[in-house]
Design a protein around this motif. Structure first.
Motif, PDB file in Angstrom:
ATOM      1  N   ARG A  34       0.848  -1.192   0.000  1.00  0.00           N
ATOM      2  CA  ARG A  34       0.000   0.000   0.000  1.00  0.00           C
ATOM      3  C   ARG A  34       0.883   1.240   0.000  1.00  0.00           C
ATOM      4  N   GLU A  38      -1.745  10.002   1.086  1.00  0.00           N
ATOM      5  CA  GLU A  38      -1.464  11.010   0.062  1.00  0.00           C
ATOM      6  C   GLU A  38      -0.624  12.174   0.580  1.00  0.00           C
ATOM      7  N   ARG A  53      -1.968  13.068  -7.370  1.00  0.00           N
ATOM      8  CA  ARG A  53      -3.213  12.420  -7.810  1.00  0.00           C
ATOM      9  C   ARG A  53      -3.173  12.101  -9.306  1.00  0.00           C
ATOM     10  N   VAL A  56      -0.940   9.103  -9.824  1.00  0.00           N
ATOM     11  CA  VAL A  56      -1.615   7.870  -9.398  1.00  0.00           C
ATOM     12  C   VAL A  56      -2.647   7.459 -10.442  1.00  0.00           C
ATOM     13  N   SER A  60      -2.481   4.065 -12.546  1.00  0.00           N
ATOM     14  CA  SER A  60      -3.629   3.146 -12.442  1.00  0.00           C
ATOM     15  C   SER A  60      -4.080   2.700 -13.826  1.00  0.00           C
ATOM     16  N   LEU A  65      -0.769   0.660 -10.506  1.00  0.00           N
ATOM     17  CA  LEU A  65      -1.404   0.912  -9.214  1.00  0.00           C
ATOM     18  C   LEU A  65      -2.885   0.569  -9.292  1.00  0.00           C
ATOM     19  N   VAL A  67      -6.410   1.650  -7.199  1.00  0.00           N
ATOM     20  CA  VAL A  67      -7.034   2.487  -6.170  1.00  0.00           C
ATOM     21  C   VAL A  67      -8.258   1.751  -5.642  1.00  0.00           C
ATOM     22  N   THR A  73      -4.363   3.087  -1.940  1.00  0.00           N
ATOM     23  CA  THR A  73      -3.800   2.782  -3.258  1.00  0.00           C
ATOM     24  C   THR A  73      -2.690   1.749  -3.100  1.00  0.00           C
TER      25      THR A  73
END
Length: 245
Positions: A34, A38, A53, A56, A60, A65, A67, A73
């Motif tokens: 994990r 943030e 953000r 990420v 993703s 990654l 979420v 995340t």
């Protein structure tokens, strides 16, 4: 002295992605770990929370990654098939003559994967492939033919024992499936040709002769590629309603 303009948003996001990637490649973050909260991670990496953000979100989409709402995340498994998902998404947008580029790559990679599989599969595996071909029957529809074709090649590529190679070849499935459907629809004798070439590949694999396997697989892929080149040269388009009608 004038203050230099700030970096564009894309450059900031790329930098943020690079910093998170460095944490993963260095081993600081492992698959399944994990990410720190943030605020903590943004402060540690010297990023704004909005830049973090965006990074990420980008990672993703790449499958790096995941979420999980309410849970944080996490780094994914990082398995090749998962990471190739983003490439498959991009590949699927291509049409017509660009598909030929993917066929060229397939012609380079898949014969090698087939030769690897021939050395790693046993007689029981070959018998299963034989049963798979026989299950198609003598009068399948185009969709059945294409599904059987895809599964035949998928089993062989998976048996190569190389998950990166298998994931890369699988990522071409979208546009190449359309080419297969169109060939099955418009090329006379496509069923007989496909079945004959598949059996030639299987026979070559049973012989475990590297050169014969490479030749049989290459000839099969070249057949699709040559047909598609001619089809496009004659004004055909892959997947258009006008052609289907």
């Amino acid at each position: 002295m004038t203050t230099p303009p700030p970096d564009p948003p894309a450059a900031v996001t790329d930098s943020a992605i690079g910093k998170i990637k460095a944490m993963i490649t260095s081993g600081e973050l492992a698959p399944g770990d994990r990410l720190p909260p943030e605020a903590v991670l943004a402060d540690r990496l010297g990023l704004s929370r909005s830049s973090l953000r965006e990074a990420v979100k980008g990672l993703s989409l790449m499958g790096v990654l995941a979420v999980r709402q309410g849970a944080g995340t996490y780094v994914t498994s990082l398995k090749p098939a998962l990471l190739m998902g983003a490439m498959e998404f991009v590949v699927d947008f291509h049409r017509d003559d660009t598909v030929l580029h993917f066929l060229e790559v397939r012609r380079i990679l898949e014969p090698a994967a087939t030769a690897l599989a021939a050395n790693r599969m046993d007689e029981a595996d070959f018998d299963e492939l034989e049963d798979h071909l026989a299950a198609l029957g003598t009068d399948p529809g185009v969709e059945e033919l294409v599904a059987s074709d895809l599964e035949f090649h998928r089993r062989i590529v998976q048996a190569s024992g190389n998950p990166v190679l298998a994931a890369l070849i699988d990522s071409f499935a979208g546009p190449l499936q359309r080419a297969r459907v169109w060939r099955g629809t418009f090329q006379e004798g496509a069923l007989d040709r496909t079945q004959r070439e598949h059996r030639a590949i299987l026979s070559a694999m049973r012989s475990r002769n590297h050169d014969i396997v490479i030749a049989a697989s290459t000839m099969h892929i070249c057949g699709v590629e040559q047909w598609l080149r001619q089809y496009i040269a004659d004004g055909g388009r892959i997947g258009t309603d006008a052609d289907a009608g």
